[in-house]
Design an enzyme around this catalytic site. Structure first.
Site, PDB file in Angstrom:
ATOM      1  N   HIS A 193     -27.807  14.931 -25.050  1.00  0.00           N
ATOM      2  CA  HIS A 193     -27.147  15.977 -24.068  1.00  0.00           C
ATOM      3  C   HIS A 193     -25.879  15.692 -24.122  1.00  0.00           C
ATOM      4  CE1 HIS A 193     -26.401  17.538 -20.278  1.00  0.00           C
ATOM      5  NE2 HIS A 193     -27.708  18.181 -20.450  1.00  0.00           N
ATOM      6  N   CYS A 237     -26.808  22.281 -24.210  1.00  0.00           N
ATOM      7  CA  CYS A 237     -26.597  22.258 -22.721  1.00  0.00           C
ATOM      8  C   CYS A 237     -25.379  23.247 -22.622  1.00  0.00           C
ATOM      9  CB  CYS A 237     -26.503  21.279 -22.000  1.00  0.00           C
ATOM     10  SG  CYS A 237     -26.455  21.525 -20.210  1.00  0.00           S
ATOM     11  N   HIS A 265     -30.556  24.136 -23.048  1.00  0.00           N
ATOM     12  CA  HIS A 265     -30.640  24.381 -21.625  1.00  0.00           C
ATOM     13  C   HIS A 265     -29.834  25.417 -21.400  1.00  0.00           C
ATOM     14  CE1 HIS A 265     -30.807  19.784 -20.573  1.00  0.00           C
ATOM     15  NE2 HIS A 265     -31.902  20.168 -21.266  1.00  0.00           N
ATOM     16  N   ASP A 283     -31.902  25.752 -16.860  1.00  0.00           N
ATOM     17  CA  ASP A 283     -31.342  24.360 -15.954  1.00  0.00           C
ATOM     18  C   ASP A 283     -30.860  25.068 -14.680  1.00  0.00           C
ATOM     19  OD1 ASP A 283     -30.447  21.740 -15.852  1.00  0.00           O
ATOM     20  OD2 ASP A 283     -28.750  21.966 -17.291  1.00  0.00           O
ATOM     21  N   HIS A 284     -30.113  23.851 -13.837  1.00  0.00           N
ATOM     22  CA  HIS A 284     -29.545  24.076 -12.524  1.00  0.00           C
ATOM     23  C   HIS A 284     -29.634  25.710 -12.198  1.00  0.00           C
ATOM     24  CE1 HIS A 284     -27.137  20.546 -13.893  1.00  0.00           C
ATOM     25  NE2 HIS A 284     -28.453  20.148 -13.739  1.00  0.00           N
ATOM     26  N   TYR A 296     -32.604  21.493  -9.146  1.00  0.00           N
ATOM     27  CA  TYR A 296     -33.859  21.858  -9.515  1.00  0.00           C
ATOM     28  C   TYR A 296     -34.738  22.460  -8.651  1.00  0.00           C
ATOM     29  CZ  TYR A 296     -32.495  19.329 -13.606  1.00  0.00           C
ATOM     30  OH  TYR A 296     -31.848  18.939 -14.876  1.00  0.00           O
TER      31      TYR A 296
HETATM   32  C1  DNO Z   1     -28.960  17.127 -14.827  1.00  0.00           C
HETATM   33  C2  DNO Z   1     -28.780  16.991 -16.295  1.00  0.00           C
HETATM   34  C3  DNO Z   1     -29.048  15.523 -16.860  1.00  0.00           C
HETATM   35  C4  DNO Z   1     -29.410  15.537 -18.222  1.00  0.00           C
HETATM   36  C5  DNO Z   1     -29.823  14.202 -18.447  1.00  0.00           C
HETATM   37  C6  DNO Z   1     -30.136  14.233 -20.183  1.00  0.00           C
HETATM   38  O1  DNO Z   1     -29.451  17.892 -14.431  1.00  0.00           O
HETATM   39  O2  DNO Z   1     -27.532  17.377 -16.713  1.00  0.00           O
HETATM   40  O3  DNO Z   1     -29.885  15.281 -15.999  1.00  0.00           O
HETATM   41  O4  DNO Z   1     -30.578  16.472 -18.422  1.00  0.00           O
HETATM   42  O5  DNO Z   1     -28.676  13.545 -18.454  1.00  0.00           O
HETATM   43  O6  DNO Z   1     -30.159  13.102 -20.828  1.00  0.00           O
END
Ligand code: DNO
Length: 393
Positions: A240, A278, A305, A348-349, A365
């Site tokens: 990541h 990501c 992501h 993601d977020h 999340y």
């Molecule tokens: C937060 C993310 C991190 C990511 C991990 C991957 O939401 O950016 O938790 O998923 O660090 O290892």
């Protein structure tokens, strides 16, 4: 792409049956109860895999199998910890769980200063304010030489803050930066630790003398050691990117830009050594052209992501709508959908909305926010599929 969702295990308030109803196909999760550095037993992996399968879903991606700090800074017990990691990878591979996300960020996994930054429409988003971060660094953490990392304008802001910040404000900042955003991802600091700042300072101390080159060497050492087991079981490792993709707290960060990605892919040139693309993390660095990076690294991307940010003046950034911001998600979907239509993707977020804020979800999340984002992404994917079918792209 396969529509996946980060789910935090059986204690997650969002259940697998809820996820089935909203069209999720694959689950992204970890064995969150096993302490960092310990082996993931085969039976525990199988139990989780079957629990997910019983709900009509599949365990698509592990996020994350955490890399212990000692592996990153090259501590005396790193070989033992790498050995444990290899056993966990073998157990995952035997159970058919073959995509493993990890990161190589020292101490701090991801950095945000405000977890409920209000938007005009009544929702709230995650936010990074560089001056607040500098205040945490210089005045709470009191890191030696920290002031030199920030410009005069930021330091002026820090001086002004000193006069108005209350102990409660300080505590909130500590919670946001090193507790609420970290506890569920790496276990370095737990919610009930009494002296989080002291623990954090000690962790930073472990990296004295470790610069970018040294951290790169440790990453090469780790990847070279795990590749044979990945080959044996067909497991893909996907790192990541650093979030944000910038140097912080005097720590080296080595997955921040085009050159960094090229470095680790070439350093251990094996098809099982891949990238978690990501989009949100990469977009928070003004130096990154995210759609271009996607085109360049699509073939080595194992997991996506989807998320976006707006980079703001003063080194701040805010998490944007999935359809806006500088990540260029529509272009990314075109690239990845053409490259590999079964690539696992998760939104993601996302913002807190419609009561999410009362639910105590892990930062970033939310349920409603992510569900809206997933719907948006499904729409984009449907249009892109049609473009592909009609030979337009
Ligand atoms: C937060 C993310 C991190 C990511 C991990 C991957 O939401 O950016 O938790 O998923 O660090 O290892």
């Amino acid at each position: 792409m396969e529509k996946t969702w980060r789910w935090f295990g059986k204690k997650d308030k969002i259940t697998l049956s809820m996820l089935r109803q909203i069209g999720v196909e694959g689950i992204v999760t970890a064995l969150h109860d096993i302490p960092n550095g310990e082996i993931w037993p085969y039976e525990a992996v199988v139990e989780m895999r079957d629990y997910i399968a019983a709900a009509g879903l599949r365990w698509s991606v592990v996020e994350s199998l955490p890399v212990s700090e000692s592996i990153k800074y090259g501590g005396p017990d790193r070989d033992r910890l790498i050995e444990n990691y290899i056993v966990s990878l073998a157990n995952l591979g035997k159970a058919g769980v073959k995509t493993v996300c990890y990161n190589f960020m020292p101490v701090l996994d991801w950095a945000r200063t405000d977890l409920e930054h209000p938007n005009a429409d009544g929702t709230s988003s995650l936010y990074f304010d560089r001056a607040d971060f500098a205040y945490f660094d210089c005045c709470i953490l009191k890191r030696e030489g920290a002031e030199a990392d920030y410009g005069a304008d930021i330091m002026e802001h820090v001086e002004r803050k000193k006069a108005v910040m209350t102990p409660e404000d300080d505590h909130k900042l500590v919670e946001n930066i090193i507790i609420k955003t970290q506890g569920f991802v790496n276990g370095n600091i737990k919610e009930d630790d009494e002296k989080p700042v002291e623990i954090f300072r000690e962790l930073l101390g472990l990296y004295k003398g470790i610069d970018r080159d040294a951290l790169r060497e440790n990453m090469r050492y780790f990847l070279s050691a795990v590749m044979p087991v990945c080959e044996q079981y067909g497991v893909d490792m996907c790192v990541h990117p650093d979030d944000p993709p910038l140097q912080i707290l005097g720590l080296p960060r080595i997955v921040t830009c085009d050159e960094d990605i090229a470095w680790f892919l070439n350093a251990v040139d094996n098809p099982h050594n891949g990238l978690t693309f990501c989009a949100g993390s990469l977009s928070a660095g003004a130096h990154n052209n995210v759609p271009e990076l996607a085109r360049k690294y699509a073939s080595r991307t194992k997991f996506v992501h989807l998320r976006s940010t707006d980079v703001l003046p003063g080194g701040n950034f805010k998490e944007a709508s999935h359809l806006a911001g500088r990540a260029g998600i529509i272009d990314l979907v075109r690239t990845f959908q053409k490259e590999n239509p079964s690539l696992p993707m998760r939104v993601d977020h996302a913002p807190l909305m419609l009561g999410d804020e009362k639910m105590g979800y892990n930062a970033g999340y939310s349920f409603h926010g992510r569900m809206l984002a997933l719907g948006q992404m499904e729409g984009v994917m449907a249009v892109v599929d049609r473009e592909i079918a009609e030979g337009k792209i």
